[in-house]
Each structure stands twice: as structure tokens, then as C-alpha cells.
Design a protein around this motif. Structure first.
Motif, PDB file in Angstrom:
ATOM      1  N   UNK A 121     -16.416   8.278  -8.544  1.00  0.00           N
ATOM      2  CA  UNK A 121     -17.740   8.679  -8.990  1.00  0.00           C
ATOM      3  C   UNK A 121     -18.812   7.880  -8.245  1.00  0.00           C
ATOM      4  N   UNK A 122     -19.979   8.480  -8.117  1.00  0.00           N
ATOM      5  CA  UNK A 122     -21.075   7.903  -7.341  1.00  0.00           C
ATOM      6  C   UNK A 122     -22.077   7.247  -8.293  1.00  0.00           C
ATOM      7  N   UNK A 123     -22.455   6.024  -7.968  1.00  0.00           N
ATOM      8  CA  UNK A 123     -23.370   5.233  -8.787  1.00  0.00           C
ATOM      9  C   UNK A 123     -24.736   5.215  -8.106  1.00  0.00           C
ATOM     10  N   UNK A 124     -25.804   5.527  -8.848  1.00  0.00           N
ATOM     11  CA  UNK A 124     -27.102   5.647  -8.184  1.00  0.00           C
ATOM     12  C   UNK A 124     -28.260   5.371  -9.124  1.00  0.00           C
ATOM     13  N   UNK A 125     -29.380   4.985  -8.513  1.00  0.00           N
ATOM     14  CA  UNK A 125     -30.667   4.826  -9.193  1.00  0.00           C
ATOM     15  C   UNK A 125     -31.665   5.757  -8.529  1.00  0.00           C
ATOM     16  N   UNK A 126     -32.347   6.571  -9.326  1.00  0.00           N
ATOM     17  CA  UNK A 126     -33.262   7.573  -8.797  1.00  0.00           C
ATOM     18  C   UNK A 126     -34.520   7.634  -9.652  1.00  0.00           C
ATOM     19  N   UNK A 127     -35.587   8.215  -9.118  1.00  0.00           N
ATOM     20  CA  UNK A 127     -36.832   8.306  -9.876  1.00  0.00           C
ATOM     21  C   UNK A 127     -36.744   9.303 -11.033  1.00  0.00           C
ATOM     22  N   UNK A 128     -37.644   9.119 -11.979  1.00  0.00           N
ATOM     23  CA  UNK A 128     -37.756  10.048 -13.108  1.00  0.00           C
ATOM     24  C   UNK A 128     -37.937  11.481 -12.602  1.00  0.00           C
ATOM     25  N   UNK A 129     -37.227  12.406 -13.230  1.00  0.00           N
ATOM     26  CA  UNK A 129     -37.339  13.810 -12.861  1.00  0.00           C
ATOM     27  C   UNK A 129     -36.310  14.272 -11.860  1.00  0.00           C
ATOM     28  N   UNK A 130     -35.446  13.352 -11.384  1.00  0.00           N
ATOM     29  CA  UNK A 130     -34.417  13.725 -10.405  1.00  0.00           C
ATOM     30  C   UNK A 130     -33.380  14.645 -11.046  1.00  0.00           C
ATOM     31  N   UNK A 131     -32.948  15.644 -10.298  1.00  0.00           N
ATOM     32  CA  UNK A 131     -31.940  16.575 -10.782  1.00  0.00           C
ATOM     33  C   UNK A 131     -30.783  16.666  -9.803  1.00  0.00           C
ATOM     34  N   UNK A 132     -29.595  16.982 -10.332  1.00  0.00           N
ATOM     35  CA  UNK A 132     -28.434  17.237  -9.487  1.00  0.00           C
ATOM     36  C   UNK A 132     -28.381  18.719  -9.185  1.00  0.00           C
ATOM     37  N   UNK A 133     -28.238  19.028  -7.914  1.00  0.00           N
ATOM     38  CA  UNK A 133     -28.249  20.411  -7.464  1.00  0.00           C
ATOM     39  C   UNK A 133     -26.813  20.917  -7.301  1.00  0.00           C
ATOM     40  N   UNK A 134     -26.519  22.048  -7.936  1.00  0.00           N
ATOM     41  CA  UNK A 134     -25.214  22.677  -7.819  1.00  0.00           C
ATOM     42  C   UNK A 134     -25.340  23.940  -6.971  1.00  0.00           C
ATOM     43  N   UNK A 135     -24.234  24.572  -6.676  1.00  0.00           N
ATOM     44  CA  UNK A 135     -24.287  25.825  -5.938  1.00  0.00           C
ATOM     45  C   UNK A 135     -25.046  26.878  -6.731  1.00  0.00           C
ATOM     46  N   UNK A 136     -24.902  26.790  -8.047  1.00  0.00           N
ATOM     47  CA  UNK A 136     -25.673  27.668  -8.937  1.00  0.00           C
ATOM     48  C   UNK A 136     -26.356  26.781  -9.973  1.00  0.00           C
ATOM     49  N   UNK A 137     -27.638  26.613  -9.864  1.00  0.00           N
ATOM     50  CA  UNK A 137     -28.392  25.874 -10.863  1.00  0.00           C
ATOM     51  C   UNK A 137     -28.452  24.385 -10.622  1.00  0.00           C
TER      52      UNK A 137
END
Length: 744
Positions: free
Chosen positions: A636-652
Motif C-alpha cells: 500500500x502507498x503512504x501519502x500526504x496530500x492537500x485538502x480536497x484530494x481525490x483518488x481517480x479510478x477508471x470509472x469515477x
């Protein structure tokens, strides 16, 4: 009773994936790519080592260049950047230097770095430099100060709170472990009134300048020549509280809030031996009757053990509610059965009180009646030995006995309605695992017993084994920190008397253990048994435990049920830890309070992630507001990102991570039919969008060439190594520790 033993869709998806790759390629052709790796130029000093340690702790990839290494790569434009798929690539998202220019006047390496930073919008930390005009500050005089900062009350400025240090309440106190020894040194100076055109200096952390009404910068942002530097004018090491408070903010500022890895503050408190009666320290014998460390013979019977009462349970439940904190009871059902038998009753008032408030606590299987499940102990001698057979081989507690202890406690807990996770275990005294010096290997029957009972997580002693490790193929350890609030002390005077015995020399009436241990320091004189707990032990233990909390360390602490009985000596320490924490940290950075299985899983994920990063198997980069990360399958990938970040899938898409300290943090894996994690950033700056013009780059490079090499900054003795906070502080070295009998 005293306890003598302590212990069809795939095709469609392929088409979508291909379409996604085409879009990414077209997007990449017009924007810079920023690789999510930090460059650290190391001079061997404590400040760069501290920042490197923070990057390692967070799981943030970094590359170290040691200035002392004659074979190190030379920093050139080609070392720093190249082109990938037709787009310019910055190989590093941030640069850490020992100071603002460690290479010297006219250095081509500094010229390359300055041009690189200006071109790609990369930030630079000057880990420790002195105040002078070249970094946007006046000299540290009229007004100004240079010297020891021990005891200084620093503060985060309004800009700092609105920026990288918004997770703090505002206070940054500097430690003063010994008034006679300086452990922190630095410069306080004001920003230049007249800066080069377009330049600015913004203090982020400052402190009062002695003898003046002005405040001097300790940490500030110097924006000049299309570059941003974080100018730090005090020296520190990775263990000091003032650095620990700021470490997360350093990394967030450097990476502009977009990086792999994360930092959180954790505290879990395991309370061992629930339902047992703990043996009591004898202030005359200087040992614990009923325990294997007390010589056999007359007087070696504890007729006054320590056990919680229903009132103690109510007090703890109320304390938890007031502090929004949950403790974990490691319970032994056999203790309740024994109490009922000894008192000729079928009702244990302590059990009834626990059942009435069971939703207030978490519970961990601590075996049925706390036996030692390693080798069979010969307790006729002190220290005890492993029993051997006629062939000289160690005799081990058998697998059936171990499984019986585990299963009987689970069955009893279910009968009593106590909510448990049957995958969790803490053996009595962490027994079955390596116990040096007597038992240098695990009981060979332990791993198969744990596997047979479905145990995935078992507690270990972090002072003996600080790292998680496997026990057979099915189980992992969860290292726990022992607190110097001893299991055999219900009263303050007992605690201090035992503490004196352990931590004073023989000449002072102590055991002298401290004189022969490389990991302990003797007290100058015994503590007063009436005042010593509050004046010395509580502040010391607070400092040690806060060191764990503030170090992104999820490993739990453990104390015992006895410490919540009688004088209730656990509360002064816990109140001090939580109270100090709340004074230092903002509400957006609460203490993370996990149960054993969650801690075990966190350590397991970190281990896999860190191994992949160290092996160069992780690739992460940013293009505009898009982040792509790839790791080996199953990691699994561990990360810090800004507020509002989303993970992008092939659909949605879906929201990324969870909120902490003004950011989003978390573990994430690729979506279905994806080989990488794809994130769309929320509120964040875009370094590649602010590409500097050719004249700006030339100006930055010229300034770097002409910069004079700063003289070596003063580093006071002691700051290049861990600074212990007093006797009993064995955690700073991370190399093991003296574990007193009472800490079991």
C-alpha cells in the motif's frame, strides 16, 4: 492473592485504461514532471541528520549526498533534471542543505541548484545557518542575540500558523534538561528592512531578543530570485522537543504539502493484569515478595497484593470521558476466578464493575492466569534459570499449555460479555519470546500455538526488541514501551523507593545497577519519597513518553492495573502527557489512539512500504494537479496530500485519506485494473506552473555563484547525539535499555 508469575469487464477496462494513458501523455507534454523524492546534502551535522530522520520516519523517499564522500555525484543540471516523454523532469521535489551555501563562493554546484530551484519552483531548507544579509536577516546584533537558547519560549507567528505550522497551538518551548549544560544554540535577528527587489522575508517561528522589545526569527521563509528558502537559525537534533514540534512542518513546507509518507502523533496505553492482584514492592527487603526476583526464604510471601476496586474502575471511566481517551485492559480471567475462590463467593465486584462499563474500555487477551510460557523456570535461584533435562537441553512449556491459556481466556471473556479481538494477545511478561539473558530464543512451541489459536498480533517489550518481527508464519509482534511506573507499586512512596533502589549508586544506598549499565544514569542522590514522584519521576516520564508521541511512533506504552488502585499513581503521568500535548498542538492534530491490532497493521504496512522505498521500487511524481504513484503489488502507498484530494479510478473517484493537521493522509492502493495510484490534488500550489523566466534563472544562478561561503556554524557539544533527559531515559539511543523489575 499475590501472583508469583509475572508474565467481460476486463476488456472494457482495458479500453478505458488505454484512453487514460493517452490523456496523461498529452497532458505531460505541456507541463513539468516533479518526482516525489527529496535531495539531502549532508555535512554530517545534527541538523541535516534530524531532517533525514524525519523523512525516514514519515516514509518519504530521499537521496543523501554526503559532502565528505569523495566519490559522491557532482550536482550538475543533468543530475537534477532531464526529460521524460518529451516533458522536463525535476528529479527532486525539495532540497535540504546544511546551510544556504555549503559549497563555497563561485561553486558550480550551488549555481546548478539555484537555477534548478528557480526553473521548477523547488524549495530549499537551510538546515542551520547564522543570521546575515545573505539569508534576508540582519546580523544578530542591535538588536540581536547569539548563544544558548535553552529555556527560550519560541512562538509560531501568524504567518506560520496560517502556513506550515498550523497544527501547533503557537508555543515552541526550547528544552532545558540541565541548567549547567547548553544543548541548543542559535541566532535571533530581525529581517532586513531593505531587501533586493522582489525579495521578502517572513518569520514563521520567532522568540524575544534578550535585552530588547524586538523578536528575532528562528525559522523564516526567504523568497528571492524566484526561489524560496526556509532559513533556520538554531541548531537541533532529532530528539529535542523544539525540533519534534517543527519537524512535520519542515517537510510539509519543503514539499508544498504533496509528498509520500505521513506523520501523526500516537498514544496508546495498555493496562496489564486486569483481574489479577499484583505483588507489592517491599521497602525493607528491596525486592518484591512473590516475584522470582526476590530471594527464596523467610519473608518471601506477599500478603498485601494490589488490586483495583469498583471505585477505581469508575474513576478511570470518568477520566477517559473527560480526556477523550481509551485505555486497553490486558486481562487475565483467572485472576477473577481466583478472587472468587479465595473469598468463597461467586461474584467478583471488580468484574461486575468492568462489565457495567465495558463499552468504555478495550480489552486484550493476556492469557488465563499469566504464567511464564517460555522455558520452564527454575526459581530456586536468583536470577532464575531455564530448567534443563538430563542432556542439558532447555525444557519448554508445551504447546497445549500455551493454547489452553489463550483459549480459556477468550472463552471466559465471551461468557462475561467483554468485547475482544481474538487475534490480539499479550503473554504474561512477554514470555515465550526471547528473554535475555536466560532465554536467547523463542519457545519453539510458541509460534505453532499462536497460529493454531488465530493470533495475528502479540505484544513484545520495545526496550528489548524495538522492531516488529514475525513469530512463525502467522503472527507479528507489537513492541510496547515499558513505563517507569512500576507494576508492584500502589503507593507513591513504594514507587519512589524502588526507583531509588534502581537508579542510585551503592554508595547512596541503591542497588548500583545504574553503575554497571551502559544505558542508564545514576541519580546524584535518592529522591525524597514524599515529593520525588511529582517533582522528578512524573516530569521525566512525561518527557520520555511525549518523545514517542511526537515521533510518529504508534507503538503503545504499558503500565499495570495496580497503578490505577490505591494512590492511583498512573494519573499524574497521564494527565501531564495529555495536558502538555494539548498545550502544544492544535485541535486539528489530535492524538491517534489505536488498539493493538491497528498498531500492528500500521507497523506492518510501514515495514513493507519502507522496504519498497529503500529498494527503489517506488515511483511517484506530480504533473500539475495530478499525482501518480506506483509500488510493488501488495504494497500500500503512504501519502500526504492537500485538502480536497481525490483518488481517480477508471470509472469515477473517491476522497483520499483522512484529515489530520490540516492535510489529508492515509494508505491507498490502486483501483481495479490500475497498476498505479492516481490522485487529483485539491488545494495546493503548483510549482511547475510558476516556471521562472530565463532572466530570473540567470539572476538566481549569479547570486549563488557570488555568495560567500558561510563560516562553519557553531554546534555546541551534545547536540550531535541524543540528549538524555535523566536517569531512566533509555529510549533516546534506540539501542535497548535497562528494564527494572518493576517495569514488567
Amino acid at each position: 492473592m499475590g501472583r508469583a508469575t509475572r508474565r467481460a469487464a476486463a476488456c472494457a477496462a482495458a479500453g478505458l485504461l488505454a484512453a487514460g494513458l493517452q490523456t496523461t501523455t498529452a497532458f505531460a507534454a505541456t507541463q513539468n514532471r516533479i518526482d516525489l523524492t527529496v535531495l539531502v546534502v549532508d555535512d554530517g551535522g545534527p541538523a541535516t541528520a534530524a531532517i533525514t530522520a524525519e523523512l525516514a520516519s514519515e516514509g518519504t523517499p530521499y537521496t543523501v549526498l554526503k559532502l565528505s564522500d569523495p566519490n559522491r555525484p557532482t550536482i550538475t543540471p543533468g543530475f537534477l533534471s532531464d526529460t521524460v516523454n518529451g516533458s522536463p523532469r525535476a528529479k527532486f521535489q525539495g532540497v535540504v542543505l546544511p546551510n544556504d551555501n555549503p559549497f563555497g563562493t563561485g561553486s558550480s554546484e550551488m549555481t546548478a541548484l539555484a537555477a534548478y530551484e528557480a526553473t521548477f519552483g523547488i524549495r530549499q531548507i537551510d538546515a542551520y545557518t547564522y543570521a546575515r544579509p545573505e539569508v534576508g536577516l540582519n546580523w544578530a546584533q542591535n538588536p540581536g542575540y547569539m548563544g544558548s537558547l535553552d529555556g527560550t519560549q519560541g512562538a509560531v507567528t501568524t504567518a506560520g500558523l496560517a502556513g506550515p505550522f498550523g497544527y501547533l497551538n503557537g508555543s515552541v518551548p526550547f528544552e532545558q534538561p540541565d541548567p549547567g549544560v547548553s544543548t541548543s544554540y542559535g541566532y535571533l535577528a530581525t529581517p532586513l528592512a531593505t531587501l533586493p527587489a522582489g525579495a521578502s522575508f517572513t518569520p514563521l517561528v520567532d522568540a524575544p531578543i534578550p535585552g530588547s522589545t524586538a523578536r528575532g526569527s528562528l525559522v523564516g521563509e526567504y523568497d528571492h530570485d524566484s526561489r524560496k528558502e526556509l532559513v533556520v537559525t538554531f541548531v537541533y537534533n532529532q530528539y529535542q522537543q523544539q525540533y519534534r514540534l517543527l519537524a512535520r512542518g519542515f517537510v510539509d513546507w519543503l514539499t508544498q504539502g504533496v509528498h509520500l509518507g505521513y506523520d501523526r502523533n500516537y498514544l496508546a496505553v495498555h493496562v496489564d493484569d486486569l483481574f489479577l492482584s499484583d505483588d507489592r514492592w517491599d521497602t525493607t527487603l528491596k525486592c518484591t515478595p512473590g516475584d522470582v526476583t526476590c530471594p527464596p526464604g523467610s519473608g518471601n510471601t506477599d500478603n498485601n497484593p494490589i488490586r483495583m476496586t469498583p471505585s477505581d474502575v469508575n474513576t478511570l471511566a470518568q477520566w477517559e470521558k473527560a480526556n477523550d481517551f481509551t485505555v486497553d485492559f490486558a486481562f487475565n480471567g483467572g485472576g477473577s476466578a481466583d478472587w472468587e475462590s479465595d473469598n468463597n463467593t461467586t461474584t467478583d465486584p471488580l468484574l461486575e464493575a468492568i462489565k457495567a462499563d465495558s463499552s468504555s474500555f478495550r480489552f486484550i487477551n493476556h492469557t488465563w492466569d499469566h504464567p511464564f510460557i517460555g522455558c520452564v523456570q527454575n526459581v530456586a535461584v536468583v536470577p532464575w534459570q531455564c530448567t534443563t533435562d538430563s542432556g542439558g537441553n532447555d525444557v519448554w512449556v508445551d504447546q497445549a499449555t500455551i493454547q489452553g491459556e489463550i483459549q480459556q481466556n477468550i472463552t471466559w471473556a465471551k461468557q462475561q460479555g467483554l468485547p475482544i479481538d481474538p487475534s490480539e494477545l499479550i503473554t504474561g511478561e512477554h514470555s515465550g519470546l526471547v528473554t535475555l539473558p536466560q532465554q536467547p530464543t523463542d519457545n519453539p512451541n510458541l509460534a505453532p500455538a499462536l497460529a493454531a489459536e488465530g493470533i495475528r498480533w502479540t505484544g513484545s517489550d520495545a526496550s528489548r526488541e524495538p522492531n516488529q518481527r514475525p513469530v512463525g508464519a502467522a503472527t507479528l509482534t507489537v513492541p510496547r514501551y515499558p513505563m517507569n511506573v512500576f507494576y508492584n507499586a500502589g503507593h507513591t512512596k513504594e514507587e519512589v523507593d524502588e526507583y531509588n533502589w534502581i537508579y542510585t549508586s551503592k554508595a547512596q544506598g541503591g542497588s548500583g545497577i545504574c553503575e554497571t549499565s551502559a544505558n542508564s544514569t545514576c541519580l546524584a542522590a535518592p529522591l525524597d519519597t514524599t515529593t520525588g514522584y511529582a517533582s522528578y519521576i512524573v516530569p521525566l516520564q512525561t518527557k520520555i513518553d511525549l518523545g514517542h508521541v511526537m515521533n510518529n511512533d504508534p507503538r503503545p506504552n504499558f503500565i499495570h492495573q495496580s497503578n490505577f488502585a490505591e494512590d492511583q499513581i498512573a494519573y499524574p503521568v497521564l494527565d501531564s502527557i495529555l495536558g502538555t500535548y494539548k498545550n502544544l498542538y492544535a485541535a486539528n492534530a489530535p492524538i491517534v489512539n489505536l488498539r493493538e491490532s491497528q498498531i500492528g497493521a500500521e507497523l506492518q504496512q510501514r515495514s513493507a512500504w519502507n522496504a519498497a522505498v529503500a529498494a527503489g521500487q517506488v515511483t511517484g511524481y506530480r504533473i500539475g494537479d495530478s499525482v501518480t504513484v506506483q509500488a510493488p503489488a501488495g504494497v500500500q502507498i503512504e501519502a500526504t496530500m492537500p485538502t480536497g484530494t481525490t483518488q481517480q479510478f477508471l470509472l469515477g473517484s473517491s476522497p483520499f485519506g483522512s484529515a489530520y493537521a490540516g492535510t489529508l493522509e492515509g494508505w491507498v492502493a490502486p483501483g481495479p485494473f490500475q497498476g498505479s495510484v492516481n490522485l487529483r490534488l485539491g488545494q495546493a500550489t503548483a510549482p511547475s506552473a510558476a516556471k521562472a523566466s530565463a532572466p530570473m534563472v540567470a539572476a538566481a544562478a549569479s547570486a549563488a555563484r557570488n555568495a560567500s561561503r558561510p563560516p562553519r556554524t557553531t554546534v555546541p557539544a551534545g547536540t550531535a547525539k541524543a540528549v538524555p533527559v535523566g536517569p531512566g531515559d533509555t529510549q533516546r539511543s534506540r539501542t535497548g535499555s535497562l528494564v527494572p523489575t518493576g517495569a514488567r
